[in-house]
Design an enzyme around this catalytic site. Structure first.
Site, PDB file in Angstrom:
ATOM      1  CG  HIS A 131      -0.344   0.269   2.515  1.00 58.42           C
ATOM      2  ND1 HIS A 131      -0.018  -0.733   3.409  1.00 58.42           N
ATOM      3  CD2 HIS A 131       0.029   1.435   3.121  1.00 58.42           C
ATOM      4  CE1 HIS A 131       0.502  -0.203   4.495  1.00 58.42           C
ATOM      5  NE2 HIS A 131       0.550   1.109   4.346  1.00 58.42           N
ATOM      6  CG  ASP A 143      -0.209  -4.068   2.608  1.00 52.86           C
ATOM      7  OD1 ASP A 143      -0.164  -3.652   1.439  1.00 52.86           O
ATOM      8  OD2 ASP A 143      -0.150  -3.315   3.608  1.00 52.86           O
ATOM      9  CB  SER A 187       3.327   1.314   6.242  1.00 52.65           C
ATOM     10  OG  SER A 187       2.176   1.567   7.009  1.00 52.65           O
TER      11      SER A 187
END
Length: 336
Positions: A179, A209, A288
């Protein structure tokens, strides 16, 4: 070279003829022969006893001097204190109290930091709540007003998002979250030494992800991270998250493993992730794709999400990471 004489220990014996000659020689001269001009007998030579050689004597003197010197040096001196175990323990304790030692998290961060990269994606600006939160955070971190316009890259390009990556191969192979880079027109990574390089996506694993990047230019001394199996990971184990929250970093936060085999559904409800590591080390947008490490600086997982039921999308104490076994398989090289 002169050799010392050898001496026999047996008594000396004379033959009979020699005994008679010796008796005549020992007898006093008669008056008739005393004045006849005869040569008086020689005085008997006194026998000398055994004498040691000079070298042996010198060696004996040197040995004696060495013994005396050693006795003087090693003899206990008056008033000298003998160290005991209690004295040693007190000295060690005093050193620990006066010298600040680095924490386990600090030592772990020093190990992983050369392998952590900043990942920036450029493209059309996203209008999702999460994207807006990240934009406000990045602007504030740069000292700009929260709603300042995005001045990312070239004209027409916008800084869509900032995340983190970790180098797993010294050829420039980087793991991050999908993402972070999905939909980007251009990706740029910044290494620990400040080198900036474009990067391309070479592999993805949407179910976890994850994305694999290949940097187009790398430092000469690039150090890949060490990965560690999570098979023996337990709740309560110490961990640290390293990354670029809101673009600030690399930043380090420490905590513990809160649970294993957790599940998480994205706020939009589009995807559900399973088999996650739950941790309580602070993580925010920008973390992230960064590594979750143990206190040896080894990568246990890739930070992928935080749980916050509000629209703020900031950390409230629950973070999730994809185990490194899954993350490494995304790069086609399971480490265990």
């Amino acid at each position: 070279m002169r050799r010392p004489a050898f001496y026999s220990r047996s008594p000396r014996t004379l033959p009979p003829a020699a005994d008679e000659a010796a008796e005549r020689a020992d007898a006093p001269p008669s008056p008739e022969t005393a004045g006849a001009g005869s040569v008086p007998p020689e005085a008997p030579v006194k026998k000398s006893g055994w004498q040691p050689g000079r070298r042996s004597f010198a060696l004996l003197v040197m040995l004696s001097a060495a013994l005396v010197t050693g006795a003087v040096l090693w003899a206990p001196r008056p008033g000298a204190k003998v160290l005991t175990q209690k004295d040693i323990d007190a000295a060690v304790l005093r050193t620990l109290q006066t010298n600040t030692l680095p924490s386990p998290a600090a030592k772990a961060a020093d190990i992983i930091r050369p392998s952590v990269v900043r990942v920036v994606s450029y493209g059309e600006e996203k209008n999702t709540p999460e994207a807006k939160t990240q934009k406000r955070g990045r602007n504030m971190a740069k000292g700009k007003p929260p709603e300042a316009p995005n001045d990312g890259g070239a004209p027409g390009e916008y800084e869509r998002g900032v995340g983190t990556g970790v180098v797993i191969v010294d050829k420039g192979v980087i793991l991050t979250n999908l993402h972070v880079v999905a939909g980007a027109d251009k990706i740029k990574v910044t290494f620990y030494d400040g080198l900036e390089a474009p990067a391309t996506i070479t592999g993805v694993q949407p179910e976890n992800d994850l994305a694999v990047l290949q940097a187009q230019k790398i430092p000469d001394d690039l150090i890949p991270a060490t990965m560690r199996s999570t098979a023996d990971l337990r709740p309560g184990d110490q961990v640290a998250a390293v990354g670029f929250p809101f673009g600030i970093g690399p930043s380090v936060s420490a905590g513990v493993v809160s649970g294993l085999k957790r599940s998480f559904r994205s706020p939009e409800g589009k995807q559900e992730l399973g088999n996650l590591i739950q941790f309580d080390a602070a993580a925010n947008p920008g973390n992230s794709g960064g590594p979750l490490i143990n206190m040896d600086g080894e990568v246990l997982g890739i930070v992928t999400a935080i749980l916050n039921p509000t629209q703020q999308r900031t950390f409230i104490g629950i973070g999730f990471a994809v185990p490194i076994e899954n993350a490494a398989s995304a790069a086609g090289s399971p480490p265990f």
